[in-house]
Design an enzyme around this catalytic site. Structure first.
Site, PDB file in Angstrom:
ATOM      1  N   GLU A  29     -40.953-177.676  -8.481  1.00 57.51           N
ATOM      2  CA  GLU A  29     -40.371-178.606  -7.502  1.00 57.51           C
ATOM      3  C   GLU A  29     -39.105-178.069  -6.846  1.00 57.51           C
ATOM      4  O   GLU A  29     -38.782-178.415  -5.710  1.00 57.51           O
ATOM      5  CB  GLU A  29     -40.074-179.957  -8.151  1.00 57.51           C
ATOM      6  CG  GLU A  29     -41.323-180.761  -8.520  1.00 57.51           C
ATOM      7  CD  GLU A  29     -41.880-180.431  -9.890  1.00 57.51           C
ATOM      8  OE1 GLU A  29     -41.411-179.462 -10.526  1.00 57.51           O
ATOM      9  OE2 GLU A  29     -42.793-181.145 -10.345  1.00 57.51           O
TER      10      GLU A  29
ATOM     11  N   PHE B  38     -42.082-193.775 -19.897  1.00 58.76           N
ATOM     12  CA  PHE B  38     -42.500-192.377 -19.853  1.00 58.76           C
ATOM     13  C   PHE B  38     -42.178-191.799 -18.478  1.00 58.76           C
ATOM     14  O   PHE B  38     -42.489-192.381 -17.445  1.00 58.76           O
ATOM     15  CB  PHE B  38     -44.008-192.281 -20.132  1.00 58.76           C
ATOM     16  CG  PHE B  38     -44.527-190.874 -20.022  1.00 58.76           C
ATOM     17  CD1 PHE B  38     -44.076-189.885 -20.889  1.00 58.76           C
ATOM     18  CD2 PHE B  38     -45.434-190.535 -19.034  1.00 58.76           C
ATOM     19  CE1 PHE B  38     -44.534-188.579 -20.773  1.00 58.76           C
ATOM     20  CE2 PHE B  38     -45.901-189.227 -18.915  1.00 58.76           C
ATOM     21  CZ  PHE B  38     -45.446-188.251 -19.778  1.00 58.76           C
ATOM     22  N   GLN B  39     -41.542-190.650 -18.477  1.00 59.42           N
ATOM     23  CA  GLN B  39     -41.138-189.940 -17.246  1.00 59.42           C
ATOM     24  C   GLN B  39     -40.270-190.794 -16.327  1.00 59.42           C
ATOM     25  O   GLN B  39     -40.380-190.715 -15.103  1.00 59.42           O
ATOM     26  CB  GLN B  39     -42.360-189.381 -16.519  1.00 59.42           C
ATOM     27  CG  GLN B  39     -43.050-188.298 -17.359  1.00 59.42           C
ATOM     28  CD  GLN B  39     -44.038-187.461 -16.587  1.00 59.42           C
ATOM     29  OE1 GLN B  39     -44.655-187.927 -15.638  1.00 59.42           O
ATOM     30  NE2 GLN B  39     -44.191-186.202 -17.000  1.00 59.42           N
TER      31      GLN B  39
ATOM     32  N   LYS C  76     -44.151-196.655  -8.551  1.00 58.32           N
ATOM     33  CA  LYS C  76     -45.601-196.504  -8.391  1.00 58.32           C
ATOM     34  C   LYS C  76     -46.271-197.774  -7.846  1.00 58.32           C
ATOM     35  O   LYS C  76     -47.150-197.704  -6.990  1.00 58.32           O
ATOM     36  CB  LYS C  76     -46.204-196.124  -9.750  1.00 58.32           C
ATOM     37  CG  LYS C  76     -47.693-195.892  -9.701  1.00 58.32           C
ATOM     38  CD  LYS C  76     -48.184-195.169 -10.943  1.00 58.32           C
ATOM     39  CE  LYS C  76     -49.707-195.156 -10.915  1.00 58.32           C
ATOM     40  NZ  LYS C  76     -50.259-194.021 -11.637  1.00 58.32           N
TER      41      LYS C  76
ATOM     42  N   MET D  97     -23.779-158.715  -8.595  1.00 59.10           N
ATOM     43  CA  MET D  97     -22.503-159.279  -8.151  1.00 59.10           C
ATOM     44  C   MET D  97     -21.603-159.593  -9.342  1.00 59.10           C
ATOM     45  O   MET D  97     -20.385-159.412  -9.283  1.00 59.10           O
ATOM     46  CB  MET D  97     -22.741-160.529  -7.297  1.00 59.10           C
ATOM     47  CG  MET D  97     -21.486-161.090  -6.685  1.00 59.10           C
ATOM     48  SD  MET D  97     -20.604-159.854  -5.712  1.00 59.10           S
ATOM     49  CE  MET D  97     -21.254-160.193  -4.081  1.00 59.10           C
TER      50      MET D  97
END
Ligand SMILES: Cc1ncc(C[n+]2csc(CCOP(=O)(O)OP(=O)(O)O)c2C)c(N)n1
Ligand SMILES: [Mg+2]
Lengths: 164, 563
Positions: B50, B112-113, B162, B477
């Site tokens: 993502e 959940f999630q 949802k 760097m």
């Protein structure tokens, strides 16, 4: 550098999360909040936040601009150098030993406060006024044994006409 | 017309003129993905992480001058977007990120999630929303796009439970957006503009300093016209590269920690700085006290908080860069004088001397490849016309120094946040926006491993990008800082243990090329650029080459370490 105390009156959308956006802005940028009070206004969906913040003079400009940048902030009014009425409400619970009762009642009377609760060994006093009045009465009552204080923080309105 | 929340979402994204979005599905957004395949006209690119979706959307927005869109699921899908969102926030890039959320009834129950992504992203978005009522969905999406692209642009996040995506309503077009609390001020104050004209007329040694805001407000033409009218040399921040043609004689090169000698010296000695769309990042200013000590500073910015934040300016202008610069040019044209050049030769000669005595330099022998040489060759072979994305570190700075950008929106880098792993997904996003352009990610061996999985996205979606890895086998760097400031103690910066990048490319189905000799740099680049499809070109470069000039952190920008 010298810090000053500033009084801001902020109108915001009355939505969940708005207070968290403001608190997050202050903590994320290292500004302090001295006191904060939030309540609804006559306009539906608009709340007023009255805030006292202490900072250096050049920081207050950033604070005001950053507040204004939040999408849910409608106006930011800095009352500090304006004419305004300001009130705080405090409840002070104090030891009321018999030999001190008269003194306490005299102070309450002079400051036009109210006794709102009485117990065997304590009084609870309601104080309403600006922060100087609060400081004054607290310094007088302190020697007699303040047990607890609950205080609201400042609320304020500008004196000029208009509702801002 | 009855539509589900998911269908409304797709419809509203299309209505904003977005043709491609980047995303990754999951349980909480399954209804949206269902709506997505059943419609026409909105292209979805399936990334492999993502974070990649958000960087790709960021670059899509920059290359396309539009709004980028990412769509991810709840919980881990949402938290994986945070780095990308924070990067876009630092760089003021217009994005709308849609995250799935557990059903409304479960919010707050540690479902959940479930994560509070609105809470998590509050400080790194321009604004964010949790939709609690499907009736508000369409208007909120419209508002989000409006916020993302107007004023000082930035990322906006919408969290979508949802059940709201499943709910069906009679769809009605949302009304025009009018927010009582949000009215960006585009129009600059005319009095201030007049003041600028006056300052320009009196200036002996002026400099224009252009930032990302110039590119966002599409004011490159105005910067260029103003510079030419009064012979004012121009420098830019990393984000401003391309705002002024890199091949123009008035171009000074980049400013700041790894700025050119002449750009930094010009700021140190100018008597007027016209700063447009910049926020005076510490990587640009170095020690604030010693930044442009002799100059009156004009600062143009759409965001009032940018002004007086890091430095005091004498002439602030709140407004759109393009409108302000156009206003200044108009006023200059209207005045009875047209002499704004004010014996500029003395100042330009001085700059020319800085340039000729202390140019950007490196020496290419015939044994080991210098990274700067690779970029110079890339510049020549692409005639300066490629869209360049970068990773972060030395590779990014060499790209900025040695690839000269003549046009805006061609240099796409994670400037403010400096996100390693930005370049590859960004290249995919830029190419999706501009399929006819050549897009090259200039990468480091460390950074490329942070989002290497996006090679699969490029292959699957047939989005051809070219990746040039400057492999110094170091987190270069950081190694450079250790060399200069930590007695060469190379703690945890050795990257010798690396995959075989050619095989890795091949494993994903891309072409891989390796180059180890200076005399093969050009042929490797030509082959890689001419080969169709996604190509990884790995250059084994001098391991301990450093980026110069360098201003040590917190030092005066005129006090540079030179080669
Ligand atoms: C996500 C992330 N982690 C850590 C850093 C700190 N960092 C900045 S540059 C750099 C080294 C990058 O190495 P490489 O990609 O090989 O580029 P080089 O400097 O060698 O060109 C690191 C670790 C960062 N910018 N981003
Ligand atoms: Mg490296």
């Amino acid at each position: 550098m010298k810090t000053n105390s500033y009084l801001l009156s902020i109108l915001v959308d009355d939505e969940p999360g708005v207070l968290s956006r403001i608190a997050g802005l202050f903590s994320g940028r290292g500004f302090n909040i001295d006191s904060l009070s939030v309540a609804s206004t006559v306009e539906p969906d608009v709340s007023r936040i009255t805030m006292v913040t202490k900072c250096e003079p050049h920081i207050i400009e950033q604070i005001k601009k950053q507040l204004h940048k939040l999408i849910n902030v409608i106006t930011v009014n800095d009352l500090t150098d304006k004419k305004y009425v300001q009130r705080e409400l405090a409840l002070i619970k104090i030891n009321a030993r018999p030999e001190k009762k008269a003194d306490i009642l005299r102070i309450v009377d002079i400051f036009r406060c109210k006794i709102v609760d009485v117990g065997l060994s304590h009084y609870t006093i309601e104080v309403s006024g600006d922060s100087e009045k609060h400081d004054a009465i607290i310094s007088l009552l302190n020697p007699m044994g303040i047990i607890e204080i609950a205080s609201t923080g400042s609320i304020a309105l500008a004196r000029e006409n208009g509702k801002k | 017309m009855k539509l589900t929340g998911g269908q409304i979402l797709i419809k509203m994204i299309k209505a904003e003129g977005v043709d491609t979005i980047f995303g990754y599905p999951g349980g909480a957004v399954i209804d949206i993905y269902d709506a997505l395949v059943k419609q026409n006209g909105l292209n979805h690119i399936l990334v492999r992480h993502e974070q990649g979706a958000v960087h790709a959307a960021d670059a899509y927005a920059r290359a396309n001058k539009s709004v980028g869109v990412a769509l991810v699921t709840s919980g881990p899908g949402a938290t994986n977007t945070v780095t990308g969102i924070a990067s876009a926030h630092s760089d003021s890039i217009p994005l709308v990120v849609f995250t799935g959320q557990v059903p409304t009834a479960l919010i707050g129950n540690d479902a959940f999630q479930e994560v509070d992504i609105v809470g998590i992203t509050r400080p790194c978005t321009k604004h964010n929303y949790l939709i609690k009522n499907v009736d508000k969905l369409a208007s909120t999406i419209k508002e989000a796009f409006h916020l993302a692209r107007s004023g000082r642009p930035g990322p906006v996040l919408i969290d979508l439970p949802k059940d709201i995506m499943q709910a069906q309503i009679d769809f009605t077009e949302p009304k025009e957006i009018s927010l009582k609390s949000y009215k960006p001020n585009y129009k600059p104050n005319k009095k201030q503009l007049n003041k600028v004209v006056d300052l320009i007329r009196r200036a002996k040694s002026p400099v224009i300093f252009a930032g990302g805001g110039v590119i966002l407000s599409r004011a490159s033409d105005q910067i260029t016209r103003l510079a030419k009218m009064a012979d004012i040399p121009v420098t830019a921040s990393l984000m401003g590269l391309g705002a002024f043609p890199g091949s123009h004689p008035l171009w000074l090169g980049m400013l700041g920690m790894h700025g050119t000698y002449r750009a930094n010296m010009s700021i140190g000695h100018c008597d007027l700085m016209i700063a447009a769309g910049v926020r005076f990042d510490d990587r640009v200013t170095g020690n604030i006290e010693k930044f442009a000590p002799e100059a009156k500073i004009v600062q143009i910015d759409i965001d009032p908080t940018s002004i007086h934040k890091n430095i005091e300016v004498q002439c602030p202008i709140v407004g759109d860069c393009k409108a302000a610069l156009e206003g200044i040019i108009q006023l200059m044209e209207d005045k009875d004088t047209n002499d704004y050049k004010n014996d500029r030769k003395v100042w330009l000669d001085r700059i020319e001397e800085w340039k000729s005595t202390t140019p950007l330099r490196y020496e290419q022998d015939n044994v080991v490849i210098k990274p700067q040489f690779v970029i110079e060759k890339l510049y020549e072979l692409t005639k300066g016309e490629a869209i360049i994305t970068t990773e972060v570190g030395q590779n990014q700075m060499w790209a900025a120094q040695y690839y000269h950008f003549d046009k805006p929106n061609h240099f796409i880098t994670s400037g403010g946040l400096g996100v390693m792993g930005f370049g590859l997904p960004a290249a995919i996003g830029a190419k999706a926006a501009c399929p006819d352009k050549l897009v090259v990610d200039i990468a480091g061996d460390g950074s490329i491993q942070m989002n290497i999985q996006e090679l699969m996205t490029a292959i699957e979606s047939k989005i051809d990008v070219k990746i040039v890895i400057l492999n110094n086998q170091y987190l270069g760097m950081v190694r450079q800082w250790q060399e200069l400031f930590y007695d060469k103690v190379y703690s945890s910066t050795n990257m010798e243990n690396a995959p075989d990048f050619v095989k890795l490319a091949e494993a994903y189905g891309a072409k891989g090329l390796r180059c180890t000799r200076p005399d093969e740099v050009e042929s490797t680049l030509s082959e890689g650029l001419e080969t169709e499809g996604t190509v990884v070109m790995e250059f084994a470069v001098d391991r301990e080459e450093s980026v110069y000039p360098m201003v040590p952190a917190g030092g005066a920008i005129t006090e540079m370490l030179l080669v």
